[in-house]
Enzyme design. Structure first.
Site, PDB file in Angstrom:
ATOM      1  N   GLU A 162      15.022  10.166  -7.359  1.00 47.56           N
ATOM      2  CA  GLU A 162      13.681   9.687  -7.959  1.00 47.56           C
ATOM      3  C   GLU A 162      13.181  10.338  -8.883  1.00 47.56           C
ATOM      4  OE1 GLU A 162      11.495   7.020  -8.016  1.00 47.56           O
ATOM      5  OE2 GLU A 162      11.981   5.964  -6.790  1.00 47.56           O
ATOM      6  N   GLU A 165      14.106  -1.756 -13.436  1.00 51.64           N
ATOM      7  CA  GLU A 165      14.060  -3.364 -14.221  1.00 51.64           C
ATOM      8  C   GLU A 165      12.952  -3.000 -15.423  1.00 51.64           C
ATOM      9  OE1 GLU A 165      14.351  -7.064 -12.073  1.00 51.64           O
ATOM     10  OE2 GLU A 165      16.242  -6.302 -12.755  1.00 51.64           O
ATOM     11  N   GLU A 199      -0.565   5.724   2.880  1.00 45.28           N
ATOM     12  CA  GLU A 199       0.374   6.009   2.313  1.00 45.28           C
ATOM     13  C   GLU A 199       0.326   7.473   2.301  1.00 45.28           C
ATOM     14  OE1 GLU A 199       2.150   6.120  -2.228  1.00 45.28           O
ATOM     15  OE2 GLU A 199      -0.534   6.341  -1.917  1.00 45.28           O
ATOM     16  N   SER A 239      -5.377   8.254   0.622  1.00 44.40           N
ATOM     17  CA  SER A 239      -6.599   7.666   0.662  1.00 44.40           C
ATOM     18  C   SER A 239      -6.688   7.053   1.860  1.00 44.40           C
ATOM     19  CB  SER A 239      -7.370   6.366  -0.623  1.00 44.40           C
ATOM     20  OG  SER A 239      -6.757   6.501  -1.459  1.00 44.40           O
TER      21      SER A 239
END
Length: 178
Positions: free
Chosen positions: A92, A138, A119, A113
Site C-alpha cells: 500500500e 484502477e 474492522e 467502529s
C-alpha cells in the site's frame, strides 16, 4: 463466558460485497432479553505512518464517496483474504505514494467502529524511505504530498484530515517528538 457477552441466536446475511458483508444478528442480552445487531464484517486493513528523512509525514488526498469530499489521509488499504499485515503495508505504501521503506515498525492495531463493525487496522511506522513505483488500483485516484506535524495539525483544524487512523497517526508522531 464473559459477563457482558451477547449470544447470537440467529444470523441473516443481508449483503456480501467486495469490501464488506452486512448481517443482522438476533442476540440474547446479558439480562435474558433479546435484541438485533447490525454487523459489518471487514477483512481488516493496514495504515502506514511514513516519515521522510526530514521528518515530514507522507499523506494522500483522496475523494471519499461516503463523505462526499476529498480528505487527506495516511496511506492505507484493505487486507486480502489470508494476507499478513506487513506485506500489505509495504504494498500500500508503494502503490499510493511511490515510496519504499527500509525500516518498518509495528505500532499495534485498533478497531475502527466496534459498535457495528469488526474492522481491525494494523498500524505501521515506515522510515528510511526510498523511491519505488506508484501504482494505484484502477478505481483509486490519489495525490501524495508531504507535511510537517504542524501543517498536519492545521489540516486537522480545517477538517481536511478528518479520519481516525490519520488522527491517531499524528497523535502518535506528536508523542514521539516530545
Amino acid at each position: 463466558m464473559e459477563k457482558f457477552a451477547e449470544k447470537t441466536i440467529s444470523k441473516e446475511t443481508i449483503y456480501e460485497g467486495r469490501i464488506i458483508d452486512l448481517s443482522i444478528h438476533d442476540v440474547t442480552l446479558p439480562n435474558g432479553e433479546t435484541s438485533k445487531r447490525e454487523i459489518v464484517t471487514h477483512p481488516g486493513a493496514v495504515a502506514v505512518i511514513a516519515v521522510t528523512e526530514d521528518n515530514k509525514l507522507l499523506l494522500v488526498r483522496q475523494f471519499r464517496k461516503p463523505l462526499e469530499k476529498t480528505i487527506a489521509e495516511i496511506p492505507a488499504g484493505k487486507l486480502e483474504k489470508g494476507e499478513d499485515p506487513l506485506p500489505c503495508a509495504k504494498r500500500e505504501l508503494e502503490e499510493e505514494t511511490g515510496f519504499l521503506a527500509g525500516k518498518w515498525t509495528s505500532l499495534g492495531s485498533f478497531y475502527t467502529s466496534p459498535g457495528f463493525a469488526d474492522e481491525l487496522i494494523y498500524l505501521f511506522l515506515a522510515e528510511e524511505l526510498s523511491d519505488g513505483t506508484a501504482n494505484t488500483d484502477e478505481d483509486e485516484f490519489v495525490e501524495c504530498f508531504e507535511v510537517t506535524i504542524d501543517e498536519a495539525r492545521k489540516l486537522m483544524d480545517n477538517q481536511e484530515i478528518h479520519d481516525a487512523k490519520t488522527i491517531i497517526a499524528i497523535q502518535y508522531l506528536q508523542l514521539l517528538h516530545r
